[in-house]
Design a protein around this motif. Structure first.
Motif, mmCIF file in Angstrom:
data_model
loop_
_atom_site.group_PDB
_atom_site.id
_atom_site.type_symbol
_atom_site.label_atom_id
_atom_site.label_comp_id
_atom_site.label_asym_id
_atom_site.label_seq_id
_atom_site.Cartn_x
_atom_site.Cartn_y
_atom_site.Cartn_z
ATOM 1 N N SER A 1 34.483 47.144 33.168
ATOM 2 C CA SER A 1 34.505 45.885 32.646
ATOM 3 C C SER A 1 35.456 45.506 31.575
ATOM 4 C CB SER A 1 33.199 45.093 32.167
ATOM 5 O OG SER A 1 32.986 45.669 31.080
ATOM 6 N N THR B 1 35.942 42.602 28.573
ATOM 7 C CA THR B 1 35.531 41.032 28.002
ATOM 8 C C THR B 1 36.268 40.537 26.851
ATOM 9 O OG1 THR B 1 33.183 41.941 28.385
ATOM 10 C CG2 THR B 1 33.176 39.981 27.072
ATOM 11 N N SER C 1 35.765 40.232 33.331
ATOM 12 C CA SER C 1 36.608 40.555 34.446
ATOM 13 C C SER C 1 36.599 41.958 34.427
ATOM 14 C CB SER C 1 38.220 40.424 34.084
ATOM 15 O OG SER C 1 38.385 41.150 33.002
ATOM 16 N N ASN C 2 37.053 42.538 35.896
ATOM 17 C CA ASN C 2 37.155 43.684 36.092
ATOM 18 C C ASN C 2 38.226 44.331 35.707
ATOM 19 O OD1 ASN C 2 37.225 46.291 37.583
ATOM 20 N ND2 ASN C 2 35.582 45.721 39.076
ATOM 21 N N SER D 1 42.131 40.310 39.634
ATOM 22 C CA SER D 1 41.247 39.012 39.933
ATOM 23 C C SER D 1 41.083 38.030 38.748
ATOM 24 C CB SER D 1 40.057 39.451 40.446
ATOM 25 O OG SER D 1 39.271 40.279 39.455
ATOM 26 N N ASP D 2 40.813 37.069 39.043
ATOM 27 C CA ASP D 2 40.629 36.217 37.928
ATOM 28 C C ASP D 2 39.563 36.563 37.212
ATOM 29 O OD1 ASP D 2 42.738 34.546 38.693
ATOM 30 O OD2 ASP D 2 41.575 33.314 39.953
ATOM 31 N N ALA D 3 39.425 36.188 35.785
ATOM 32 C CA ALA D 3 38.318 36.497 35.085
ATOM 33 C C ALA D 3 37.140 35.365 35.138
ATOM 34 C CB ALA D 3 38.578 36.551 33.619
ATOM 35 N N ASP E 1 34.455 42.337 42.046
ATOM 36 C CA ASP E 1 34.669 41.206 40.952
ATOM 37 C C ASP E 1 33.458 41.119 40.383
ATOM 38 O OD1 ASP E 1 37.493 41.207 41.819
ATOM 39 O OD2 ASP E 1 36.855 39.525 43.244
#
Length: 326
Positions: free
Chosen positions: A182, A184, A213-214, A219-221, A237
């Motif tokens: 992750s 953050t 998010s990953n 990808s989108d958070a 995700d």
């Protein structure tokens, strides 16, 4: 972000030719994400080669030592427009936006040669105050690491284990926590993160707003506000959870709360809090409904209350291992 220390490391290894195949693929994906990433990479690579020319030799393959030399060269040089040699020709980076990106990136890049600070909580939880004024509560068996120049150019930290953060506001430098799979990002808020080994990383937001998010996927958070929680695994995700766990920060608050939950969930929370093992011999006992609140919990006292209210028998088989029976 351009301040990502992990990407800086990959760039350094790529320039020196010590990058692995997997790292090369990761770097290529990052370069394709945004034109500014490519501009950042090109400027650092070109400036590196210019510094190498000043040394009259190509640097030996020792990334840490070479970037230390590189840092000293730049720091002692007089400020001047950055002229970059690019594929056999010279060009001036005249665009103010690109110049700002490069200047900021190089400053952060050099920070890798500085020492990292490691905070650790072994057998007991501990409270730490970071250089920016943020407070971090570390649970036992947890570590936190950040650069010694933390808060000067970025606020990136790496967590292994479990922590609760009360972040000092700073609109210039977002507070970024790297934990397991992750990432953050916040400006100022309070939240808890649990990241142990290969288990899913869990986030619980108490105040403010965070972007979860990953760290390994494009990808989108997932934006979360106070009272919301989420999890993320290495190949997925982030996923929002329908409710928050009232005992997520029990280790910090010294309080366990159970509101009509299965007895199995009660025992799971106790296992996390006390670091013990509870075995339920009869599966029918696991679904018994339980409610209760315990401040400054004590394991023996809790077992006595639970046994009396649910009509079960709890026996300590060995140190820290308990068995629940009818």
């Amino acid at each position: 972000m351009l301040s990502n220390e992990h990407m800086d490391t990959l760039i350094a290894r790529d320039i020196e030719g010590t990058i692995s195949g997997a790292e090369k693929q990761e770097l290529a994906g990052w370069l394709q994400e945004d034109p500014s990433n490519q501009a950042y990479y090109d400027a650092l690579k070109d400036t590196w080669h210019l510094a190498a020319d000043a040394w009259n030799e190509m640097p030996e393959p020792d990334t840490a030592a070479n970037w230390e030399r590189f840092s000293q060269k730049i720091e002692t040089a007089a400020p001047a427009p950055l002229k970059v040699a690019h594929r056999g020709r010279s060009k001036w980076l005249a665009a103010a936006g690109v110049a700002a990106i490069i200047a900021t990136g190089i400053t952060i890049f050099f920070n890798r040669s500085d020492k990292n600070v490691t905070l650790a909580a072994t057998t007991e939880k501990q409270l730490f105050t970071l250089p920016d004024g943020s407070k971090v509560y570390l649970n036992r068996n947890s570590t936190l690491q950040y650069n010694e120049r933390f808060a000067q150019n970025n606020r990136d930290i790496t967590l292994q284990g479990e922590a609760f953060f009360d972040v000092a506001p700073n609109e210039t430098h977002p507070f970024i926590v790297h934990a397991g799979a992750s990432q953050t990002e916040v400006l100022g808020t309070s939240f808890g993160i649990k990241a142990y080994g290969e288990e899913p990383v869990r986030l619980n937001v108490v105040t403010g707003k965070v972007a979860f998010s990953n760290a390994h996927r494009k990808s989108d958070a997932l934006v979360l506000t106070a009272g919301h929680a989420a999890t993320v695994q290495a190949d997925n995700d982030p996923k929002a959870e329908t409710g928050t766990d009232p005992n997520f920060t029990s280790w910090k608050d010294d309080r366990l709360v159970f509101q009509h939950v299965p007895l199995s969930a009660t025992f799971e929370a106790m296992e996390d809090y006390f670091g013990i093992t509870i075995k339920v011999d009869d599966p029918s006992l696991a679904n018994l409904d339980y409610m209760g609140t315990f401040d400054q919990p004590d394991v023996d006292s809790m077992f006595k209350v639970i046994a009396a209210s649910t009509n079960v028998k709890i026996v300590e088989e060995s140190k820290g291992v308990y068995s629940v029976r009818k």
